[in-house]
Write an enzyme that holds these catalytic residues in place. Structure first.
Site, PDB file in Angstrom:
ATOM      1  N   GLY A  17       0.839  -1.204   0.000  1.00 43.04           N
ATOM      2  CA  GLY A  17       0.000   0.000   0.000  1.00 43.04           C
ATOM      3  C   GLY A  17       0.868   1.246   0.000  1.00 43.04           C
ATOM      4  N   ARG A  78       0.814  -4.898  -5.620  1.00 45.19           N
ATOM      5  CA  ARG A  78       0.865  -6.154  -4.869  1.00 45.19           C
ATOM      6  C   ARG A  78       1.050  -7.246  -5.920  1.00 45.19           C
ATOM      7  NH1 ARG A  78      -2.770  -3.131  -1.302  1.00 45.19           N
ATOM      8  NH2 ARG A  78      -1.647  -3.039   0.674  1.00 45.19           N
ATOM      9  N   ASP A 109       5.383  -4.828   6.138  1.00 44.05           N
ATOM     10  CA  ASP A 109       5.993  -6.106   6.527  1.00 44.05           C
ATOM     11  C   ASP A 109       5.867  -7.173   5.436  1.00 44.05           C
ATOM     12  OD1 ASP A 109       3.322  -6.365   6.940  1.00 44.05           O
ATOM     13  OD2 ASP A 109       3.474  -7.298   8.923  1.00 44.05           O
ATOM     14  N   THR A 131       4.540   2.537   5.893  1.00 43.06           N
ATOM     15  CA  THR A 131       3.135   2.142   5.852  1.00 43.06           C
ATOM     16  C   THR A 131       2.340   3.029   6.798  1.00 43.06           C
ATOM     17  OG1 THR A 131       1.547   0.423   6.522  1.00 43.06           O
ATOM     18  CG2 THR A 131       3.744   0.233   7.437  1.00 43.06           C
ATOM     19  N   ASP A 133       0.031   2.224   8.540  1.00 45.34           N
ATOM     20  CA  ASP A 133      -0.488   1.452   9.684  1.00 45.34           C
ATOM     21  C   ASP A 133       0.397   1.504  10.927  1.00 45.34           C
ATOM     22  OD1 ASP A 133      -2.686   0.625   8.219  1.00 45.34           O
ATOM     23  OD2 ASP A 133      -1.661  -1.137   7.424  1.00 45.34           O
ATOM     24  N   ASP A 135       2.555  -0.542  11.873  1.00 47.95           N
ATOM     25  CA  ASP A 135       2.385  -1.861  12.497  1.00 47.95           C
ATOM     26  C   ASP A 135       3.625  -2.749  12.340  1.00 47.95           C
ATOM     27  OD1 ASP A 135       2.217  -2.214   9.775  1.00 47.95           O
ATOM     28  OD2 ASP A 135       0.502  -3.567   9.831  1.00 47.95           O
ATOM     29  N   ARG A 177      -6.665  -2.914   8.972  1.00 54.54           N
ATOM     30  CA  ARG A 177      -7.343  -4.225   8.939  1.00 54.54           C
ATOM     31  C   ARG A 177      -6.871  -5.113  10.078  1.00 54.54           C
ATOM     32  NH1 ARG A 177      -6.414  -5.959   2.998  1.00 54.54           N
ATOM     33  NH2 ARG A 177      -5.102  -4.157   3.226  1.00 54.54           N
TER      34      ARG A 177
HETATM   35  P1  ATP Z   1       0.959  -2.392   3.577  1.00 58.19           P
HETATM   36  O1  ATP Z   1       0.698  -3.259   4.775  1.00 58.19           O
HETATM   37  O2  ATP Z   1       1.159  -0.962   3.919  1.00 58.19           O
HETATM   38  O3  ATP Z   1      -0.003  -2.594   2.456  1.00 58.19           O
HETATM   39  P2  ATP Z   1       2.923  -4.338   2.782  1.00 58.19           P
HETATM   40  O4  ATP Z   1       4.322  -4.251   2.276  1.00 58.19           O
HETATM   41  O5  ATP Z   1       2.717  -5.161   4.023  1.00 58.19           O
HETATM   42  O6  ATP Z   1       2.397  -2.855   2.963  1.00 58.19           O
HETATM   43  P3  ATP Z   1       1.667  -6.391   1.160  1.00 58.19           P
HETATM   44  O7  ATP Z   1       0.619  -6.277   0.121  1.00 58.19           O
HETATM   45  O8  ATP Z   1       1.417  -7.296   2.310  1.00 58.19           O
HETATM   46  O9  ATP Z   1       1.993  -4.895   1.615  1.00 58.19           O
HETATM   47  O10 ATP Z   1       3.029  -6.926   0.471  1.00 58.19           O
HETATM   48  C1  ATP Z   1       3.545  -6.328  -0.704  1.00 58.19           C
HETATM   49  C2  ATP Z   1       4.120  -7.378  -1.625  1.00 58.19           C
HETATM   50  O11 ATP Z   1       5.169  -8.095  -0.957  1.00 58.19           O
HETATM   51  C3  ATP Z   1       3.137  -8.490  -2.040  1.00 58.19           C
HETATM   52  O12 ATP Z   1       2.391  -8.167  -3.156  1.00 58.19           O
HETATM   53  C4  ATP Z   1       4.052  -9.676  -2.360  1.00 58.19           C
HETATM   54  O13 ATP Z   1       4.588  -9.535  -3.652  1.00 58.19           O
HETATM   55  C5  ATP Z   1       5.160  -9.469  -1.329  1.00 58.19           C
HETATM   56  N1  ATP Z   1       4.865 -10.305  -0.159  1.00 58.19           N
HETATM   57  C6  ATP Z   1       3.930 -10.118   0.782  1.00 58.19           C
HETATM   58  N2  ATP Z   1       3.929 -11.110   1.703  1.00 58.19           N
HETATM   59  C7  ATP Z   1       4.901 -11.961   1.326  1.00 58.19           C
HETATM   60  C8  ATP Z   1       5.416 -13.190   1.870  1.00 58.19           C
HETATM   61  N3  ATP Z   1       4.917 -13.734   2.983  1.00 58.19           N
HETATM   62  N4  ATP Z   1       6.426 -13.789   1.207  1.00 58.19           N
HETATM   63  C9  ATP Z   1       6.937 -13.245   0.088  1.00 58.19           C
HETATM   64  N5  ATP Z   1       6.507 -12.090  -0.473  1.00 58.19           N
HETATM   65  C10 ATP Z   1       5.508 -11.447   0.127  1.00 58.19           C
END
Ligand code: ATP
Length: 339
Positions: A17, A78, A109, A131, A133, A135, A177
């Site tokens: 995000g 994503r 994360d 982020t 959040d 978090d 969330r």
């Molecule tokens: P936010 O929580 O602010 O949306 P984020 O980085 O946590 O940020 P995610 O959509 O969870 O957002 O992750 C971004 C991208 O990272 C995912 O689209 C995927 O490509 C990769 N990713 C997420 N989780 C995993 C995982 N467990 N293992 C490998 N790659 C991951």
């Protein structure tokens, strides 16, 4: 100069995000690389761009004037494909084929979990926590949180004006969330009647309806309920309050405006500093690191350690909020004893 650094070509991407301050982090990283004469490649659309080779060359000029701009000039995405073994391998192969010997990933994360997978393919990665959040356990602050809180507070203040005029109840759904840090910050800053977060279990009748009734008996005629999206659907909360109390109740979902806007000072400063630190770490030959804040200091820690931690919700602050809102002397006295 580049032969004095451990890396000569690095990539920068934003993922997950979007959050206000992503551009400032990109600029901090790109300018530091330029300063150290390290070639810098912008990878567009997060990990999807790493798989597909969606690259742009970046230099000092390409990040001119972006510190104050919301969103991310590199786009974000994503990528379900990256989340597979094959997808991650493709991304690692692209790094090797392109001679990218270090990667700065800016995101939450999930983004860091992806970075850890890349590290297992021997790619040097450094993560920057970004982020709305807030978090991520290893850091006391994530880029974007302050601006998102301010955006939501501004909206709730405006809603409060009209709720006061009409003696209504305002139920406002904010992002979060899995975490209620944003809802807690916004609720505290706006003097909300009730804050609902995913970390706290509620008896709706006791913790919401009875409290609104108590506030009404104490003389209040307008009410604000801040609901993190992971706690309960805000529209359901509004319906139940209207039905149980007869108060004219209006529901507002703040939605994506919370992700946008020009980053506030704190986010610009932290993002710029973290961008600088991330590239400095790669230049010094450090691998698999996450940049973080402890108090007002910038630190870095191993990505595995960073991802093994769990962020605690600030229950003490939450309890103090309730105590002050409902003049709950017992809870307040207890928090003095615990402090
Ligand atoms: P936010 O929580 O602010 O949306 P984020 O980085 O946590 O940020 P995610 O959509 O969870 O957002 O992750 C971004 C991208 O990272 C995912 O689209 C995927 O490509 C990769 N990713 C997420 N989780 C995993 C995982 N467990 N293992 C490998 N790659 C991951």
């Amino acid at each position: 100069m580049s032969n004095e650094t451990a890396v000569s070509r690095i990539g920068v991407l934003t993922s997950g995000g979007d959050a206000p301050g992503m551009n400032a982090a990109i600029r901090g990283a790109v300018r530091t690389a330029a300063c150290l004469e390290i070639e810098c490649i912008g990878i567009r659309h997060g990990y999807a761009g790493l798989i597909n080779g969606d690259f742009i060359k970046m230099d000092q000029a390409s990040v001119k004037g972006i510190t104050g701009r919301g969103g991310t000039m590199l786009y974000t995405a994503r990528s379900p494909e990256f989340n597979t073994k094959e997808g991650c391998k493709k991304a690692a192969d692209t790094c090797n084929n392109m001679g990218i010997d270090g990667l700065v990933v800016i995101g939450g994360d999930g983004t860091f979990r992806g970075a850890m997978d890349l590290a297992h393919h021997d790619i040097s990665v450094v993560g920057i926590p970004c982020t709305i959040d807030n978090d991520i356990a290893c850091t006391s602050y994530t880029i974007g949180f302050d601006t998102a809180c301010n955006t939501a507070v501004d909206a709730v203040d405006k809603l409060n004006d009209t709720m006061q005029s009409h003696e209504r109840c305002s139920v406002v759904e904010v992002m979060g969330r899995r975490a209620g840090h944003l809802a807690l910050g916004v609720g505290l800053a706006t003097g909300a009647t009730i804050i609902m977060v995913p970390e706290v279990k509620y008896d709706f009748e006791v913790d919401v309806i009875e409290r609104i009734r108590a506030a009404r008996l104490a003389g209040r005629s307008n009410f604000t309920v801040i609901v993190a999206e992971g706690a309960e659907r805000g529209s359901d909360v509004a319906d139940k309050i209207a039905k149980a109390t007869g108060i004219d109740t209006r529901f507002t979902s703040l939605g994506h405006i919370q992700r946008g806007g020009s980053p506030h000072v704190r986010d610009r400063v932290v993002a710029t500093s973290m961008g600088f630190k991330a590239v400095s770490l790669l230049a010094a030959g450090r691998k698999s690191r996450i940049v973080a804040m402890r108090g007002d200091k910038y630190i870095d820690l191993d990505i595995h350690e960073a991802l093994s931690l769990t962020k605690e919700f600030d229950y003490e602050l939450y309890k103090s909020f309730s105590a002050l809102t409902f003049l709950d002397k017992n809870t307040l006295m207890q928090s003095f004893k615990d402090a």
